[in-house]
Design a protein around this motif. Sequence first.
Motif, PDB file in Angstrom:
ATOM      1  N   ILE A 117      -0.895  86.235  76.873  1.00  0.00           N
ATOM      2  CA  ILE A 117      -1.185  85.747  75.518  1.00  0.00           C
ATOM      3  C   ILE A 117      -2.655  85.349  75.464  1.00  0.00           C
ATOM      4  N   MET A 118      -3.336  85.864  74.449  1.00  0.00           N
ATOM      5  CA  MET A 118      -4.743  85.507  74.262  1.00  0.00           C
ATOM      6  C   MET A 118      -4.814  84.334  73.299  1.00  0.00           C
ATOM      7  N   LYS A 119      -5.371  83.230  73.735  1.00  0.00           N
ATOM      8  CA  LYS A 119      -5.490  82.060  72.861  1.00  0.00           C
ATOM      9  C   LYS A 119      -6.452  82.360  71.710  1.00  0.00           C
ATOM     10  N   PRO A 120      -6.304  81.812  70.522  1.00  0.00           N
ATOM     11  CA  PRO A 120      -5.284  80.820  70.186  1.00  0.00           C
ATOM     12  C   PRO A 120      -3.898  81.453  70.008  1.00  0.00           C
ATOM     13  N   ASP A 142       0.374  80.773  68.705  1.00  0.00           N
ATOM     14  CA  ASP A 142       1.264  79.964  67.867  1.00  0.00           C
ATOM     15  C   ASP A 142       2.706  80.245  68.285  1.00  0.00           C
ATOM     16  N   GLU A 177       5.012  81.896  66.871  1.00  0.00           N
ATOM     17  CA  GLU A 177       5.445  83.277  66.653  1.00  0.00           C
ATOM     18  C   GLU A 177       5.037  84.185  67.820  1.00  0.00           C
ATOM     19  N   ILE A 178       3.808  83.987  68.311  1.00  0.00           N
ATOM     20  CA  ILE A 178       3.329  84.823  69.426  1.00  0.00           C
ATOM     21  C   ILE A 178       4.119  84.505  70.693  1.00  0.00           C
ATOM     22  N   ASN A 180     -10.061  86.644  77.209  1.00  0.00           N
ATOM     23  CA  ASN A 180      -9.443  87.665  76.362  1.00  0.00           C
ATOM     24  C   ASN A 180      -9.972  89.076  76.593  1.00  0.00           C
TER      25      ASN A 180
END
Lengths: 278, 124
Positions: free
Chosen positions: B105-108, B110, B112-113, B88
């Motif tokens: 996308i940076m985990k975590p 969901d 929506e992201i 990240n």
Amino acid sequence: MNKESLAHYCALVKKESGLVLSEEKGYLLESRLMPVARKYKLADLDELATASQKAGSTEMVREIVDAMTTNESFFFRDITPFDQFRDYVLPKLIENRGDKKHIRIWSAACSNGQEPYSLAIVLKEAGPKLAGWRIDIVATDISREVLTRAKAGVYSQFEVQRGLPITLLVKYFKQDGDKWRIDPALRAMVSFQEFNLLDEMRALGKFDIIFCRNVLIYFDQETKTMVLNRMSGILPPDGHLVLGGAETVLGMTDKFVSIKGQRGLYEQGAGTPIAKAS
Amino acid sequence: MSDTKICLVVDDSRVIRMVARKILEELEFSVAEAADGKAAIDVCKDKMPDAVLLDWNMPVMSGIDFLRSLRKMDGGDAPTVVFCTTENDIEHIQEAIAEGANEYIMKPFDSEIIQSKFRQVGLL
């Protein structure tokens, strides 16, 4: 919570902010107001309701209204209004304001600041076209708490991933541990003020465009009409108003008319008195 | 011809692949899976996907090495590549963009992201 307390909160929030709490929103009271009750060492929302009716409870009332009017937001929410601003409104402003090179934008009910900062990013991305221009973005909200957050310009990883393209995140934010801090140059483009939409707006000055998205839906008909008419009064004849995608002026006022093919974007109606541009 | 878009999920975690598959199928994608970069290359040779949801750290071949190889393949510039990783920090993000990633996308993460990011890059 008893019925009297519920009625008290509904009346209080309506009077102070114009927001109409529907019965479905009643569940919000518990989760949002219990922290206020605990802060004042009160056992439940009935005790808070009683306490907030006593003399000298101004600060408590402000905190109750704050808690009930806070709405979530995210960067470039619904994207279309920002594309319309860049592609439709901004070219007109550049043409029509070329003499003064001054644009004023109002982000009404700015919540945690994502809307005004998204606008600042659009303007920065416009690049040389706006070199030498003075741009004021005035961002207001009724909630002091969200304004404090908005002014700080610091967002969680979750917040920056909703709506903000990665290239813009890297370009306009600095990583600070697990938070992301907005570029000071963008931060400086926005001035934040506490403001209640029920109050007289003329003190804010004239604007070229007003963003008032997803706010009017919480007001009753009469309040919507009053707010829209006042907004018309602080826009020049070629000014614009941006509402949320699900909102309309139809049946509320004839001071604004929708622009064909530009959903959510409005211009002054024919019946609007001619005011001098800012 | 079906209009269903194919998304290749590349992650060494079976659980992540399963979660991503569920989200993507709800968004009406047809989902292919690979557990590392090399297996993902084989999938792409067979049929180039429309999108790739890509982890960074994996055995055999990492996500960034896969991306470099993909972009050199015939038709490999077509898939929209969205990293989805615990890496990240800004240096990793910049490297990914430089190598041709479209989003990050940076985990975590969901649903929506994923929706928000896929919409931004025109996949939805």
